[in-house]
Design a protein around this motif. Sequence first.
Motif, PDB file in Angstrom:
ATOM      1  N   ASN A   1     -51.957  38.496  13.441  1.00 22.37           N
ATOM      2  CA  ASN A   1     -52.809  37.313  13.348  1.00 22.37           C
ATOM      3  C   ASN A   1     -52.182  36.180  14.154  1.00 22.37           C
ATOM      4  OD1 ASN A   1     -50.716  36.389  11.721  1.00 22.37           O
ATOM      5  ND2 ASN A   1     -51.936  36.248   9.857  1.00 22.37           N
TER       6      ASN A   1
ATOM      7  N   ALA B   1     -45.890  44.429  19.466  1.00 20.84           N
ATOM      8  CA  ALA B   1     -47.320  44.663  19.674  1.00 20.84           C
ATOM      9  C   ALA B   1     -47.636  44.829  21.159  1.00 20.84           C
ATOM     10  CB  ALA B   1     -48.124  43.513  19.078  1.00 20.84           C
TER      11      ALA B   1
ATOM     12  N   GLN C   1     -48.971  48.199  22.937  1.00 19.32           N
ATOM     13  CA  GLN C   1     -50.288  48.060  23.556  1.00 19.32           C
ATOM     14  C   GLN C   1     -50.228  48.489  25.018  1.00 19.32           C
ATOM     15  OE1 GLN C   1     -51.946  44.052  24.409  1.00 19.32           O
ATOM     16  NE2 GLN C   1     -53.672  44.659  23.115  1.00 19.32           N
TER      17      GLN C   1
ATOM     18  N   ILE D   1     -54.204  47.506  18.554  1.00 18.09           N
ATOM     19  CA  ILE D   1     -53.896  46.227  17.933  1.00 18.09           C
ATOM     20  C   ILE D   1     -55.178  45.633  17.355  1.00 18.09           C
ATOM     21  CG2 ILE D   1     -52.762  44.000  18.219  1.00 18.09           C
ATOM     22  CD1 ILE D   1     -51.038  46.442  19.013  1.00 18.09           C
ATOM     23  N   ILE D   2     -55.160  45.337  16.073  1.00 20.77           N
ATOM     24  CA  ILE D   2     -56.306  44.729  15.393  1.00 20.77           C
ATOM     25  C   ILE D   2     -55.871  43.363  14.859  1.00 20.77           C
ATOM     26  CG2 ILE D   2     -57.936  44.905  13.471  1.00 20.77           C
ATOM     27  CD1 ILE D   2     -57.711  47.904  13.618  1.00 20.77           C
ATOM     28  N   GLY D   3     -56.675  42.333  15.146  1.00 16.31           N
ATOM     29  CA  GLY D   3     -56.313  41.020  14.603  1.00 16.31           C
ATOM     30  C   GLY D   3     -56.947  39.873  15.351  1.00 16.31           C
TER      31      GLY D   3
ATOM     32  N   THR E   1     -52.136  36.246  19.467  1.00 21.64           N
ATOM     33  CA  THR E   1     -51.047  35.942  18.536  1.00 21.64           C
ATOM     34  C   THR E   1     -50.480  34.557  18.855  1.00 21.64           C
ATOM     35  OG1 THR E   1     -49.583  37.184  20.009  1.00 21.64           O
ATOM     36  CG2 THR E   1     -50.448  38.341  18.068  1.00 21.64           C
TER      37      THR E   1
ATOM     38  N   SER F   1     -55.645  40.952  20.948  1.00 24.57           N
ATOM     39  CA  SER F   1     -55.915  42.163  20.174  1.00 24.57           C
ATOM     40  C   SER F   1     -56.926  43.057  20.885  1.00 24.57           C
ATOM     41  CB  SER F   1     -56.441  41.799  18.786  1.00 24.57           C
ATOM     42  OG  SER F   1     -55.482  41.076  18.051  1.00 24.57           O
ATOM     43  N   ASP F   2     -56.775  44.372  20.697  1.00 28.67           N
ATOM     44  CA  ASP F   2     -57.772  45.317  21.210  1.00 28.67           C
ATOM     45  C   ASP F   2     -59.089  45.151  20.465  1.00 28.67           C
ATOM     46  OD1 ASP F   2     -55.975  46.700  23.032  1.00 28.67           O
ATOM     47  OD2 ASP F   2     -55.022  47.517  21.241  1.00 28.67           O
TER      48      ASP F   2
ATOM     49  N   VAL G   1     -60.746  42.306  18.147  1.00 25.92           N
ATOM     50  CA  VAL G   1     -60.604  40.934  17.667  1.00 25.92           C
ATOM     51  C   VAL G   1     -61.426  40.743  16.396  1.00 25.92           C
ATOM     52  CG1 VAL G   1     -61.001  38.504  18.188  1.00 25.92           C
ATOM     53  CG2 VAL G   1     -60.196  40.052  19.984  1.00 25.92           C
TER      54      VAL G   1
END
Length: 713
Positions: free
Chosen positions: A468, A479, A483, A490-492, A496, A545-546, A548
């Motif tokens: 997050n 991350a 990636q 990556i989820i979020g 970042t 993130s991959d 979002v």
Amino acid sequence: MMKNFKIAVIVCLIAITSCSFTTKTFENSDKDKLLLDLISYVLEGLHYSPKDLNDDFSKNVYADFIDSVDPLKRYFYQSDIEEFKKFETLIDDQIKNKELTFFNLVYNRLMKRMDESESMALSIIGKPFDYSKEENINLDYEALTFAVSKKELKERWRLQLKYSTIDNYDDLLNTNTKFTDSSNTKANKPLSKKEAEIEARKKTKEFLVDYYAIMDDLERKDWFSNYINAIVEEFDPHTFYFAPQDKERFDQNISGKLEGIGARLQKRKNEVKILSLISGGPAWRGQELEAGDVILKVAQENETEPTSIVGMRLDDAIKLIKGPKGTIVKLTVRKVDGSTKVIQIKRDIVELEETYAKSSLIKKENNTFGIINLPKFYVDFDDYSESRNAASDVKKEIIRLKKEGMQGLVMDLRNNGGGSLQTVVDMAGLFIKDGPIVQVKHSGKRKDVLKDTDSNIIWDGPLVILVNELSASASEILAAALQDYKRAIIIGSAQTFGKGTVQNVVDLNRFVRNNTLGDVGALKVTTQKFYRINGGSTQLEGVKSDVVVVDRYSFIDIGEKDQENPLPWDKIDPASYSAWDGFINYEETISKSKTRMSNNAQLQLIEKQARWIKSQSDEKIVSLNYTNYLAEKEKVETTGKQFEAINDYNTNLTFSSLPYEMEMIKTDSVLGKKREAWHKYLAKDVYVEEAVHVLEDLKINNIKIKPKVALKD
């Protein structure tokens, strides 16, 4: 003081330097002047991007220091500011000449104004507030000017104290408890408005007394540390001076352990009270000390006469209570029942469990997954190989999860502010065969590529990383690396935190010759920037993130780009690496997840709440009329009710501790309650739910690792 808190929230990516850039030593009988000399020299010699000490620099230090000591503009008058302003362009010269005229002037005036404000505030709170009066308070303190008269300042304090009291007033009016001064007994009938107003001011007065007691505990050296940090933070947001006690806390924070009795303390009304006990610590094991007990006296093992700590500074009291492993401390304690007892405790290493990695099994129908939550990248720099660190702990948890049949892993790095660089490299190596993890560039042209050289892979299955806006520094390295390798999804958040710098902690004592002034502390200084293996910096831009997903921080300015004086974004050449081709449907899985998330009703509700929270925080004008207050409160409560469904969400996933932890819980009920609460939270977590969907979707190649082909020489 607010800036100090801001830096403490973000645990920086750090290393320890030997400071071998010089053999110069310093000598000065004035500790403050010595500090100025030391810090100026270290910043000039080590900082990644040194700044010129000129008039612009001086203006910024001036503004930041005044703001740090009086952020709410309730101490100084405009006449004070005009007097201070004569030094606005002279601070750079004073730093070079090791002069303290500006600091001394501000400090002495602050002490005088704080004494005056205490009398003023206590006088105001002694008189009733009129809640029928139509008046507002402006909470946009940055936009406020300084008061020009005592009358204006007193009015500012009156509004502030009324604002602080109106919540108490409302709470008391809406309870069914009545207090009487004579017997302090309770009757089941509500307070009158007059009684509620009196009791509400009493509560605010108690807060005031505690607040000024804390302020009285601060010594000149504490305020001077604040001044030093107003100087060093002009270089970048993560360069920071640690006074001796702050350095000790920092070491504990990054290692996750301390030596002592294992109790959290607070000072209330000149007394040191036990706030809580650390599970597994000496005090917790002894079962004699408990939350609410007040420590009156402290004696060491060989002392017959204890030292009273009543009225003592909390930091000084803690120094007496803490001590090396194996030593004895004797505490004279007033128990919660009023009795007095001497409790003897043998000090030990206390591990702060909330700092460490923890894992859980996830059951979905007939499938088993694992989740590892990592609060920070902790390490003991003095004993990396033997003491527990983030990388070795995560490795152990993965092995344990695999033993239970884990089919996919979620690494939860949300709110992880960073930590040790070495643990990132070691941890990334758990998921790839070998290769570069991060590039580190020094202030000159030199670039280092830090690599995983161990060909063993601890986990080669499906992997998701949750991030997050508060995932920073070391979290971003891990991350970004996984990636770039296409090893994890990556989820979020959209991005970042965006901290792409490396700090070294320099012990300033090593420079001091014939030191009779005591510990002079340490300086955390930005010496390097790190870059992804694809060449891009995470500075300011973070990791995108991959998939979002919105969260409660999405519309709040909390990233590196929102800090003062951040270093710029740039890029360098990529390292030699090749993408991991163990996933058959990597891009397809990301696409399916994006589609699910765009149609997810829970996330739509979270976004609506996040936008509402942002609008509430932007509202700076607050009514101090009780009728208007109630109307606004009702409006907020009505709006808030539509978001209650967020907490009612159920993922239908089942979470459980690993067998080794279940054995620990049998004798540690506190740990059991902590894990029960965590599992309950996870069961409502839509982000974890989606991570499990992604793990289910990812398909693994039979040949997971192919020979590496360099993308760039």
